[in-house]
Scaffold this motif. Sequence first.
Motif, PDB file in Angstrom:
ATOM      1  N   VAL A 256      -4.272  10.421   2.332  1.00 46.40           N
ATOM      2  CA  VAL A 256      -5.535   8.714   1.869  1.00 46.40           C
ATOM      3  C   VAL A 256      -3.865   7.159   2.486  1.00 46.40           C
ATOM      4  O   VAL A 256      -2.804   7.454   1.821  1.00 46.40           O
ATOM      5  N   VAL A 257      -4.006   6.509   2.389  1.00 44.88           N
ATOM      6  CA  VAL A 257      -3.327   5.096   2.464  1.00 44.88           C
ATOM      7  C   VAL A 257      -4.291   4.034   1.148  1.00 44.88           C
ATOM      8  O   VAL A 257      -5.094   3.833   1.388  1.00 44.88           O
ATOM      9  N   CYS A 258      -3.929   3.689  -0.023  1.00 47.28           N
ATOM     10  CA  CYS A 258      -4.450   3.051  -1.394  1.00 47.28           C
ATOM     11  C   CYS A 258      -3.051   2.130  -1.632  1.00 47.28           C
ATOM     12  O   CYS A 258      -2.049   2.630  -1.399  1.00 47.28           O
ATOM     13  N   THR A 259      -3.557   0.727  -2.809  1.00 48.57           N
ATOM     14  CA  THR A 259      -2.845   0.941  -3.718  1.00 48.57           C
ATOM     15  C   THR A 259      -2.319   1.929  -4.571  1.00 48.57           C
ATOM     16  O   THR A 259      -2.844   3.492  -4.596  1.00 48.57           O
TER      17      THR A 259
ATOM     18  N   THR B  61       3.840  10.260  -3.336  1.00 50.98           N
ATOM     19  CA  THR B  61       3.123   9.052  -2.822  1.00 50.98           C
ATOM     20  C   THR B  61       4.983   8.367  -2.104  1.00 50.98           C
ATOM     21  O   THR B  61       5.231   8.716  -2.802  1.00 50.98           O
TER      22      THR B  61
ATOM     23  N   ILE C 254      -4.068   3.986  -7.584  1.00 52.83           N
ATOM     24  CA  ILE C 254      -4.885   4.891  -7.320  1.00 52.83           C
ATOM     25  C   ILE C 254      -3.766   6.183  -6.707  1.00 52.83           C
ATOM     26  O   ILE C 254      -4.034   7.240  -6.135  1.00 52.83           O
ATOM     27  N   ALA C 255      -2.794   5.032  -5.704  1.00 52.27           N
ATOM     28  CA  ALA C 255      -2.373   7.093  -4.965  1.00 52.27           C
ATOM     29  C   ALA C 255      -1.706   8.302  -5.618  1.00 52.27           C
ATOM     30  O   ALA C 255      -1.637   8.739  -6.202  1.00 52.27           O
TER      31      ALA C 255
ATOM     32  N   LYS D 202      -3.838   9.907  -8.012  1.00 57.72           N
ATOM     33  CA  LYS D 202      -4.577  11.098  -6.941  1.00 57.72           C
ATOM     34  C   LYS D 202      -3.428  12.062  -6.941  1.00 57.72           C
ATOM     35  O   LYS D 202      -4.134  13.293  -6.892  1.00 57.72           O
TER      36      LYS D 202
ATOM     37  N   LEU E 179       0.609  -0.685   0.041  1.00 53.53           N
ATOM     38  CA  LEU E 179      -0.362  -0.335   0.057  1.00 53.53           C
ATOM     39  C   LEU E 179       1.180   1.147  -0.151  1.00 53.53           C
ATOM     40  O   LEU E 179       2.062   0.877   0.288  1.00 53.53           O
TER      41      LEU E 179
ATOM     42  N   LYS F 296       1.291   5.514   0.630  1.00 56.04           N
ATOM     43  CA  LYS F 296       0.463   6.823   0.799  1.00 56.04           C
ATOM     44  C   LYS F 296       0.567   7.708   0.322  1.00 56.04           C
ATOM     45  O   LYS F 296       1.403   8.396  -0.532  1.00 56.04           O
TER      46      LYS F 296
END
Length: 101
Positions: A68-71, A97, A74-75, A78, A21, A23
């Motif tokens: 946010v924390v995501c794949t 990221t 997506i990170a 965004k 994941l 950030k």
Amino acid sequence: MPQNDTGLKTVTKPKLERPRLYKVILVNDDYTPREFVTMVLKAVFRMSEETGYRVMLTAHKMGTAVVVVCTRDIAETKAKEATDLAKEAGFPLMFTTEPEE
Ligand code: TYC
């Protein structure tokens, strides 16, 4: 079936790793207006006014804030979207990221 010297059969269980994941990090600067930062957090990360303001203030005071924390995919999308919005408006606001430990 393979046999080792214990005479027992060895079964290998395939282990699936969870995807790492990432950030999205908001970076403070001296030029972007607070209201603009809050607006971007609302528009790109679907934050409420209250949450957006709080995250903006954290970056303002601490230098950075985790948004946010995501794949990874997506990170990165965004972070680019948010940084591009600021660039178009002529502000140096940056979102970066980094992988989570
Ligand atoms: N430091 C900016 C100001 O005082 C506001 C700001 C907050 C900018 C957070 C970037 O990530 C940021 N106008």
